[in-house]
Design a protein around this motif. Structure first.
Motif, PDB file in Angstrom:
ATOM      1  N   ASN A 203      -8.248  -1.489   3.313  1.00 51.07           N
ATOM      2  CA  ASN A 203      -9.551  -1.018   2.845  1.00 51.07           C
ATOM      3  C   ASN A 203      -9.600   0.500   2.648  1.00 51.07           C
ATOM      4  O   ASN A 203     -10.567   1.026   2.087  1.00 51.07           O
ATOM      5  CB  ASN A 203     -10.650  -1.423   3.833  1.00 51.07           C
ATOM      6  CG  ASN A 203     -10.448  -0.838   5.224  1.00 51.07           C
ATOM      7  OD1 ASN A 203      -9.357  -0.929   5.779  1.00 51.07           O
ATOM      8  ND2 ASN A 203     -11.469  -0.237   5.781  1.00 51.07           N
ATOM      9  N   ILE A 204      -8.559   1.216   3.100  1.00 56.58           N
ATOM     10  CA  ILE A 204      -8.541   2.676   2.965  1.00 56.58           C
ATOM     11  C   ILE A 204      -7.774   3.061   1.701  1.00 56.58           C
ATOM     12  O   ILE A 204      -6.642   2.640   1.492  1.00 56.58           O
ATOM     13  CB  ILE A 204      -7.893   3.342   4.190  1.00 56.58           C
ATOM     14  CG1 ILE A 204      -8.731   3.074   5.450  1.00 56.58           C
ATOM     15  CG2 ILE A 204      -7.747   4.845   3.974  1.00 56.58           C
ATOM     16  CD1 ILE A 204      -8.141   3.689   6.715  1.00 56.58           C
ATOM     17  N   ARG A 205      -8.390   3.896   0.899  1.00 56.05           N
ATOM     18  CA  ARG A 205      -7.718   4.447  -0.284  1.00 56.05           C
ATOM     19  C   ARG A 205      -7.159   5.820   0.087  1.00 56.05           C
ATOM     20  O   ARG A 205      -7.893   6.711   0.506  1.00 56.05           O
ATOM     21  CB  ARG A 205      -8.678   4.583  -1.458  1.00 56.05           C
ATOM     22  CG  ARG A 205      -8.064   5.329  -2.640  1.00 56.05           C
ATOM     23  CD  ARG A 205      -8.995   5.390  -3.837  1.00 56.05           C
ATOM     24  NE  ARG A 205      -9.220   4.049  -4.371  1.00 56.05           N
ATOM     25  CZ  ARG A 205     -10.026   3.795  -5.395  1.00 56.05           C
ATOM     26  NH1 ARG A 205     -10.697   4.763  -5.974  1.00 56.05           N
ATOM     27  NH2 ARG A 205     -10.166   2.560  -5.826  1.00 56.05           N
ATOM     28  N   TYR A 206      -5.848   5.989  -0.079  1.00 55.43           N
ATOM     29  CA  TYR A 206      -5.183   7.261   0.231  1.00 55.43           C
ATOM     30  C   TYR A 206      -5.113   8.128  -1.024  1.00 55.43           C
ATOM     31  O   TYR A 206      -4.688   7.665  -2.084  1.00 55.43           O
ATOM     32  CB  TYR A 206      -3.780   7.010   0.778  1.00 55.43           C
ATOM     33  CG  TYR A 206      -3.785   6.232   2.074  1.00 55.43           C
ATOM     34  CD1 TYR A 206      -4.058   6.854   3.290  1.00 55.43           C
ATOM     35  CD2 TYR A 206      -3.552   4.851   2.088  1.00 55.43           C
ATOM     36  CE1 TYR A 206      -4.077   6.140   4.475  1.00 55.43           C
ATOM     37  CE2 TYR A 206      -3.584   4.129   3.262  1.00 55.43           C
ATOM     38  CZ  TYR A 206      -3.846   4.781   4.456  1.00 55.43           C
ATOM     39  OH  TYR A 206      -3.883   4.071   5.629  1.00 55.43           O
ATOM     40  N   GLN A 207      -5.532   9.377  -0.882  1.00 57.84           N
ATOM     41  CA  GLN A 207      -5.539  10.300  -2.020  1.00 57.84           C
ATOM     42  C   GLN A 207      -5.166  11.699  -1.533  1.00 57.84           C
ATOM     43  O   GLN A 207      -5.781  12.230  -0.612  1.00 57.84           O
ATOM     44  CB  GLN A 207      -6.929  10.315  -2.669  1.00 57.84           C
ATOM     45  CG  GLN A 207      -7.035  11.222  -3.874  1.00 57.84           C
ATOM     46  CD  GLN A 207      -8.463  11.253  -4.429  1.00 57.84           C
ATOM     47  OE1 GLN A 207      -9.345  10.569  -3.942  1.00 57.84           O
ATOM     48  NE2 GLN A 207      -8.682  12.073  -5.436  1.00 57.84           N
ATOM     49  N   ALA A 326     -13.107   2.571   2.301  1.00 58.41           N
ATOM     50  CA  ALA A 326     -13.196   3.939   2.803  1.00 58.41           C
ATOM     51  C   ALA A 326     -12.122   4.788   2.129  1.00 58.41           C
ATOM     52  O   ALA A 326     -11.198   4.263   1.508  1.00 58.41           O
ATOM     53  CB  ALA A 326     -13.018   3.970   4.322  1.00 58.41           C
ATOM     54  N   ASN A 327     -12.248   6.097   2.275  1.00 62.02           N
ATOM     55  CA  ASN A 327     -11.340   7.030   1.624  1.00 62.02           C
ATOM     56  C   ASN A 327     -10.627   7.919   2.634  1.00 62.02           C
ATOM     57  O   ASN A 327     -11.256   8.409   3.585  1.00 62.02           O
ATOM     58  CB  ASN A 327     -12.119   7.946   0.669  1.00 62.02           C
ATOM     59  CG  ASN A 327     -11.823   7.638  -0.786  1.00 62.02           C
ATOM     60  OD1 ASN A 327     -10.682   7.405  -1.140  1.00 62.02           O
ATOM     61  ND2 ASN A 327     -12.841   7.650  -1.616  1.00 62.02           N
ATOM     62  N   ALA A 328      -9.338   8.142   2.411  1.00 57.69           N
ATOM     63  CA  ALA A 328      -8.577   9.164   3.133  1.00 57.69           C
ATOM     64  C   ALA A 328      -8.142  10.184   2.089  1.00 57.69           C
ATOM     65  O   ALA A 328      -7.288   9.896   1.246  1.00 57.69           O
ATOM     66  CB  ALA A 328      -7.366   8.550   3.824  1.00 57.69           C
TER      67      ALA A 328
END
Length: 601
Positions: A203-207, A326-328
């Motif tokens: 569920n976490i998008r890594y950017q 969610a976002n990282a």
């Protein structure tokens, strides 16, 4: 396991175990030792809480932070479990009351800091108390190579020596193979079972973006994807935390600061606001985060580079504990590489520690400069080599960078650093390469050297990326005096003489529409009809009132996921309400009538 399932449903309100939970619980309930590696939000706490309820005696949970103990005990009380904590926040009278309760068998679980556990007084208390198990939470804290090293954790081998018949389980969300071996060795868990769940947090998008102006980029990211959301922003220094907090507040963001230089009272106040109120952005050093069990943190941002992949994973894992998108996000530049390498080289640690720290930094830089799926690279670091399929939910997958032969550009950059005496930073070297006739270039006579103007074909931004990647690849290093000048390494010789090629990444321009994806938050709540939307708002308002009444964070009453199921299912009877995930017997007793009144409107 029938009893365990009944406890899971009746106390915690969940219909079934996830992943390896059932196997771990059966092993510990049967008296076995184990090491549990499970990602944040994966349900580690149940792995010792349910065995604590199954076994006779008191479970002692070793926890490193006051906030973690208080939150977990508050949640257990809401579920009807007899639990207490012992830490410095208690008065002498309150401490004595808990100790008397332990001797009387009044608790199922007692949380304690390692410093207190190791005192002769507390060890004597344990010797007089029936014990069901020891749970050592955040076990990575005992690794001297880790990012959260706590010296007291090393001494916890005393539990095995003093209480050999009491089962022990060590739990952590973050541990590479070196750290795992150290945990087993130092805690005397040789022969214990090791349970390793997947480290994937889908569920976490890594950017990770090229840092140009970190604060401005952060603000744009928040406005584009997380207006009104709770989030955490990590900075390396206390000063940067303060400056960033003030700047965000001036820009209309509800931001608070947290770092070790603040008073205990101010830190506690800000932490409580973050936990109890919605939509707050906490700007912090790594002193903040461990044990923060807030499920609806929608993003974690880094304005400075962490020290290792473990640190990055641990910190980003505080986003999306509820399983929702969610976002990282991280802004990363040459200055970060220079700073981290200088900190390692300038430290007073021994050579072995510096070697391991450098290797960990190299692994993180490889993740930052990845040209293939970041999630695959991240999971491979933790030994998950089977996860080789691109995730489709990281910036590299969504906006793939180009890879180009940067050998000639690297030779120009390295030659320029050499010709200028290895005494200058990237900004000056770029001016020389691009033939910018600045006062400083003229002052040093660098308009007369052979590398002046040989890099006019590339823009400033491209050269910044090249220097950053050369530092990440170990072809350039920073001086240890703190002046920011770049020096050649032994590895750069092969590039200069042409015996080694250099592949570099070229990040394409970010697609304009990707910011509108809101971290892929096409969640159920975004498409509610008016009646469901009104019910959702009503339930959240009611939850806030209940949280204030009970003196706990809102998520301790119910998670968003439970409220969303109430909206979806619209239970009309007590029996239907009992089927909602997260609705244990005590919560049904405490809140059932209120909820049915709201749901029947």
């Amino acid at each position: 396991m029938l009893r365990a399932l009944a406890l899971l449903k009746d106390v915690f309100g969940y219909p079934a175990f996830r992943g390896q939970q059932a196997e771990i619980i059966a092993h510990v309930a049967g008296g076995g030792d184990c090491l549990v590696l499970m990602p944040t939000g994966g349900g580690k706490s149940l792995c010792y809480q349910i065995p604590a309820l199954l076994r006779d005696g008191i479970a002692v949970v070793v926890s490193p932070l006051i906030a973690l103990m208080q939150n977990q005990v508050a949640a257990l009380h809401e579920a009807g479990v007899r639990a207490a904590f012992l830490n410095s926040s208690l008065s002498q009278m309150e401490t004595a009351a808990v100790e008397r309760g332990m001797l009387a068998g009044a608790y199922d679980l007692v949380y304690v800091a390692p410093e207190r556990l190791l005192t002769p007084r507390f060890l004597d208390l344990l010797a007089s108390t029936p014990l069901s198990l020891f749970a050592i939470d955040e076990a990575h804290c005992l690794s001297q190579w880790g990012h959260d090293f706590r010296p007291e954790y090393i001494q916890l081998s005393i539990l095995h020596e003093r209480f050999p018949g009491v089962p022990r389980l060590a739990l952590t969300a973050t541990a590479d193979s070196v750290t795992r071996r150290e945990i087993v060795e130092r805690l005397g868990l040789n022969g214990a079972r090791i349970f390793i769940s997947s480290f994937d947090r889908p569920n976490i998008r890594y950017q990770i973006v090229d840092k140009v102006n970190g604060k401005v980029q952060l603000l744009a990211f928040i406005h584009a994807e997380h207006d009104g959301d709770a989030g955490i922003v990590y900075c390396l220094s206390r000063k940067k935390v303060e400056e960033t907090t003030v700047w965000l507040v001036e820009k209309g963001i509800r931001a608070l600061a947290y770092h070790a230089g603040m008073s205990t009272e101010d830190r506690s106040c800000n932490q409580e606001k973050f936990l109890r109120e919605e939509g707050i952005v906490m700007v912090a050093t790594i002193a903040f985060g461990m044990g923060i069990d807030k499920p609806d943190v929608r993003f974690v941002a880094h304005l400075d580079l962490p020290k290792s992949v473990e640190g990055y994973y641990q910190e980003t894992g505080r986003a999306g504990r509820d399983g929702q998108a969610a976002n990282a996000w991280m802004a990363y530049g040459l200055g970060d590489v220079v700073q981290q390498r200088r900190m390692i080289e300038g430290s007073e640690a021994d050579a072995q520690f510096k070697r391991i720290a450098s290797a960990k930094l190299d692994a993180l830089l490889a993740l930052c400069e990845a040209t293939t799926c970041r999630r695959v690279r991240l999971l491979e670091y933790f030994g998950e080599t089977t996860a080789s399929i691109a995730c489709g939910n990281c910036d590299v997958c969504l906006n793939p960078p180009q890879v180009w032969d940067g050998t000639v550009a690297a030779q120009k950059a390295l030659s320029c650093a050499f010709r200028t005496g290895q005494r200058f930073g990237a900004g000056h070297l770029i001016d020389v390469l691009r033939g910018n006739d600045t006062a400083r270039v003229g002052q040093w006579g660098h308009d007369k050297i052979s590398t002046f103007g040989i890099g006019k074909e590339l823009e400033d931004k491209a050269w910044r990326a090249i220097f950053r990647q050369l530092a990440a690849l170990g072809l350039l290093t920073a001086d240890s005096e703190g002046h920011g000048s770049l020096r050649l390494t032994a590895a750069s010789r092969a590039v200069l003489n042409g015996s080694q090629t250099v592949s570099l990444r070229l990040q394409p321009e970010r697609k304009k529409n990707t910011a509108k994806t809101k971290a892929a938050r096409e969640d159920k709540l975004a498409t509610l009809d008016p009646a469901s939307g009104a019910l959702w708002t009503h339930l959240r308002t009611w939850r806030i009132d209940m949280a204030k009444k009970h003196g706990v964070p809102a998520y301790v009453v119910f998670h968003d996921a439970t409220l969303a199921e109430l909206v979806r299912l619209r239970p009309q009877t007590e029996n239907e309400l009992r089927q909602v995930p997260g609705m244990g017997a005590r919560k049904l007793e405490s809140y059932g009538n209120d909820l049915l009144k709201i749901l029947r409107i």
